[in-house]
Design an enzyme around this catalytic site. Sequence first.
Site, PDB file in Angstrom:
ATOM      1  N   HIS A 326      13.567  18.126   0.277  1.00 31.63           N
ATOM      2  CA  HIS A 326      12.270  17.701   0.800  1.00 31.63           C
ATOM      3  C   HIS A 326      12.311  17.408   2.297  1.00 31.63           C
ATOM      4  O   HIS A 326      11.275  17.498   2.973  1.00 31.63           O
ATOM      5  CB  HIS A 326      11.766  16.474   0.044  1.00 31.63           C
ATOM      6  CG  HIS A 326      11.162  16.814  -1.283  1.00 31.63           C
ATOM      7  ND1 HIS A 326      11.896  16.964  -2.425  1.00 31.63           N
ATOM      8  CD2 HIS A 326       9.866  17.048  -1.646  1.00 31.63           C
ATOM      9  CE1 HIS A 326      11.086  17.278  -3.427  1.00 31.63           C
ATOM     10  NE2 HIS A 326       9.855  17.341  -2.987  1.00 31.63           N
ATOM     11  N   GLY A 327      13.448  17.020   2.818  1.00 32.65           N
ATOM     12  CA  GLY A 327      13.472  16.757   4.249  1.00 32.65           C
ATOM     13  C   GLY A 327      14.806  16.221   4.722  1.00 32.65           C
ATOM     14  O   GLY A 327      15.586  15.674   3.946  1.00 32.65           O
TER      15      GLY A 327
END
Length: 477
Positions: A326-327
């Site tokens: 996701h990041g």
Amino acid sequence: MLFNSISFAIFLPIVFFLYWFVFRNKFRLQNIMLLAASFFFYACWDWRFLFLLMFSIVLDYVSGLKIEKSSTKSSAKFWLTLSIGINLGFLGFFKYYNFFAESFAELLAGFGFKVSVWTLQIILPVGISFYTFHGLSYIIDVYKKRIAAEKSFFEYALFVSYFPLLVAGPIERATHLLPQVKTPRFFKYEDAADGMRQILWGLFKKMVIADNCAPIVNEIFSNYEHEPASRLVMGAVLFAFQIYGDFSGYSDIALGTSRLFGIRLLRNFAYPYFSRDIAEFWRRWHISLSSWFRDYLYIPLGGSKGGMWMKIRNTFIIFLVSGFWHGANWTFIVWGGLNALFFLPLLIREKNRHHLETVAMGKLIPTFRDAFSILLTFALTCFAWIFFRAENMTSALAYIRNIFSESLFTIPKSLPFKEFFLIGVMLILEWFNRTQEHGLEVERYHVWLRRFIYAAVIYLIIRYANFGSNEFIYFQF
């Protein structure tokens, strides 16, 4: 080009008209037209990254053919490794280089060595996490001989770049989408009508729910040091509905749009906030990503075979990698780790597949036990979302610390009645349709009730939607 923009409202009918009226009954021409529309759609974001997308397509297309034609296993493995290495190399460079460089510098600083690292000022190519996973699943499936390598370059390119799913999923499988791309499609009124209903429901969740929650969430998370604890709890709850409305709304628009062209995409959400435990939540939230990690990481690691320690290890790997996907921020990794911790008691007690059926099937209201389980699962999810939303670990920990204070039991000075009302409407419609694919699948109701529901949803969109071009949260991933 955003799904909730005027430009898309013009683009989609044009593509629909060409697809069904100009290239009707010529599915290969329909495919080429869809491919051109997909490249145009992507170029509207940033035409420079179109070359990166095309490079990825050519790489995986050629690698698939080379793997299939390889006479030795080592040759096939070489092309598999080359494709995976380059794909992950691009993803790592654009998405994670700064994270690793800064973390390395912080680690050295912890030992007393002060170093200056070179960081990149680059824009993350939109959709790179999604189309990279499309390509990886294809190349692994060819290597495992689950599918034959695709011979048609145009059809393979369409599988990867198909515009409804290009920038934020769902993450498709070649085994599901390619056969549809290679088969003639015929217009079906029922499919098109339900596609329009799903688009309408997606727009409601994005423009009415998510975009109305967003300003309040932003205000609370930006000023968490000065907000009373009760407002901090409210901020976490509203963010839970913001991200659900935002991402599931996007998925509904994507699935509905694709149905207009006679192509069904994988379902991505199945009413996750009606889940009775975390395991059920993850079977209902971002389904295409969860199943991707299950099939291409969890099972190759050994899955649920072996002893309990192996199951626990594999579960943590899956959730931590999911968080990192996701990041490039420790907050996402902690968010993944927290979900693994929530999952752990179910795994140890072997109750992680306890709730496979829809809650309260055939009943109007759930039992007290089910209702309590739903609320507990939602509370755990909201707690983890704080890490997902916070700018950094310092902010996330301070936010949580401030929740546990005397002001937790005070009533906030201003309550977002409008947002609570709109969320209530969404939850009621989804509860009554929780066995259907989306919240506006109401064909079984009397015609006048259906018309009332459609009119009410359209009215709420016109009355309360934020018509600014607000981006979708998952575009940053």
